[in-house]
Design a protein around this motif. Structure first.
Motif, short mmCIF file in Angstrom:
data_model
loop_
_atom_site.label_atom_id
_atom_site.label_comp_id
_atom_site.label_asym_id
_atom_site.label_seq_id
_atom_site.Cartn_x
_atom_site.Cartn_y
_atom_site.Cartn_z
N LEU A 246 0.75 2.10 -14.87
CA LEU A 246 1.06 2.00 -13.45
C LEU A 246 0.93 0.52 -13.07
N PRO A 247 2.01 -0.25 -13.24
CA PRO A 247 1.93 -1.69 -13.00
C PRO A 247 1.48 -2.01 -11.58
N MET A 248 0.61 -3.01 -11.48
CA MET A 248 0.21 -3.52 -10.17
C MET A 248 1.23 -4.54 -9.69
N PRO A 249 1.59 -4.51 -8.41
CA PRO A 249 2.42 -5.60 -7.87
C PRO A 249 1.61 -6.90 -7.90
N ARG A 250 2.20 -7.96 -8.43
CA ARG A 250 1.43 -9.19 -8.61
C ARG A 250 0.96 -9.79 -7.30
N ASP A 251 1.82 -9.74 -6.27
CA ASP A 251 1.39 -10.31 -5.00
C ASP A 251 0.23 -9.53 -4.41
N GLY A 252 0.26 -8.22 -4.59
CA GLY A 252 -0.85 -7.41 -4.13
C GLY A 252 -2.11 -7.67 -4.92
N ALA A 253 -2.00 -7.78 -6.24
CA ALA A 253 -3.16 -8.04 -7.08
C ALA A 253 -3.76 -9.41 -6.78
N ILE B 264 0.84 -1.21 0.00
CA ILE B 264 0.00 0.00 0.00
C ILE B 264 0.87 1.26 0.00
N ALA B 265 1.86 1.29 0.87
CA ALA B 265 2.73 2.47 0.95
C ALA B 265 3.45 2.71 -0.37
N ALA B 266 4.01 1.65 -0.95
CA ALA B 266 4.75 1.80 -2.20
C ALA B 266 3.83 2.23 -3.34
N HIS B 267 2.62 1.71 -3.37
CA HIS B 267 1.72 2.04 -4.48
C HIS B 267 1.16 3.45 -4.33
N ARG B 268 0.95 3.90 -3.12
CA ARG B 268 0.55 5.30 -2.93
C ARG B 268 1.61 6.24 -3.49
N LEU B 269 2.88 5.94 -3.23
CA LEU B 269 3.96 6.78 -3.74
C LEU B 269 4.04 6.70 -5.27
N ALA B 270 3.86 5.49 -5.82
CA ALA B 270 3.89 5.34 -7.27
C ALA B 270 2.73 6.10 -7.92
N LEU B 271 1.57 6.07 -7.28
CA LEU B 271 0.43 6.82 -7.79
C LEU B 271 0.70 8.32 -7.74
N ALA B 272 1.29 8.78 -6.66
CA ALA B 272 1.64 10.20 -6.55
C ALA B 272 2.58 10.62 -7.67
N ASP B 273 3.56 9.77 -7.98
CA ASP B 273 4.49 10.07 -9.07
C ASP B 273 3.76 10.14 -10.41
N LEU B 274 2.79 9.26 -10.61
CA LEU B 274 2.03 9.28 -11.86
C LEU B 274 1.20 10.55 -11.98
#
Length: 218
Positions: free
Chosen positions: A131-138, A10-20
């Motif tokens: 914005l690739p999804m992490p597979r383990d998260g998906a 969650i933390a990593a994807h929030r940051l990736a979304l912010a970058d996008l």
């Protein structure tokens, strides 16, 4: 994934979304998202609000104004939050609260995980950005959504179909097969059919046009 692994994703994807979202123009912030009636900025506000839940009193007042509709409540709170902030401020909120584990009282980290992964695509896809999804998260998110009833009713909507991931070890249901990467199957499970049907294959795909094709924040 366990709780800590989920929060790291969650933390990593929030940051990736912010970058996008950071370089978007004003026009791009107003792009319609995959959620009918929601702009990109509204969905971004919805995601940014997750670790900033309002107090119980404010929630009750908003629920009264929404006449008890959970979806209207979500919409109204998100649109109001978006209207009071620039795109840059929403990006700053996503970054500032990326590692926060605060939750609205009505949900849990498993729901926040799929909420974030799906809504990130609600914004990225119509913007034409990756914005690739992490597979383990998906994978964890797909299992969670499949096991739920409200609000997606995935098992009921996709009755008579067997979903098979082509990039991880995951399958669900029985019947006509639908194959695709786990991120596409997650979007299918949450009602984003129109956005992912071109990424799916198998005899069950032809029947998908009869169901919902767009999503909405939950």
């Amino acid at each position: 994934m366990d709780r800590d692994d989920s929060w790291r994703v969650i933390a990593a994807h929030r940051l990736a979304l912010a970058d996008l979202l950071a370089p978007l123009t004003d026009a791009e912030w107003d792009t319609p998202s995959l959620c009918a009636g929601w702009r990109v900025r509204d969905v971004a506000a919805h995601v940014a609000l997750a670790p900033q839940p309002p107090g119980l009193g404010a929630m009750l007042a908003d629920a009264v104004r929404a006449r008890g509709s959970f979806h209207r409540l979500n919409h109204d709170i998100s649109v109001r939050h978006a209207a009071a902030r620039t795109g840059a401020q929403l990006v700053a909120e996503l970054r500032a609260h990326a590692s926060s584990r605060r939750l609205p009282a009505v949900t849990n980290y498993r729901n926040i995980l799929f909420d974030l992964l799906v809504h990130a695509q609600d914004m990225a896809v119509p913007l034409g950005r990756e914005l690739p999804m992490p597979r383990d998260g998906a994978l964890a998110a797909a299992s969670r959504v499949w096991g739920m009833g409200w609000p997606f009713w995935a098992r009921r909507r996709l009755r008579g179909m067997r979903l098979v991931a082509t990039d991880v070890d995951w399958s669900a249901g029985a019947g006509a097969e639908i194959r695709g990467p786990i991120d596409a199957l997650l979007l299918l499970l949450t009602g984003r059919t129109e956005a992912v049907v071109h990424r799916l294959s198998g005899p069950g795909v032809a029947a998908l046009s009869a169901g919902p094709t767009r999503g909405r924040p939950v």
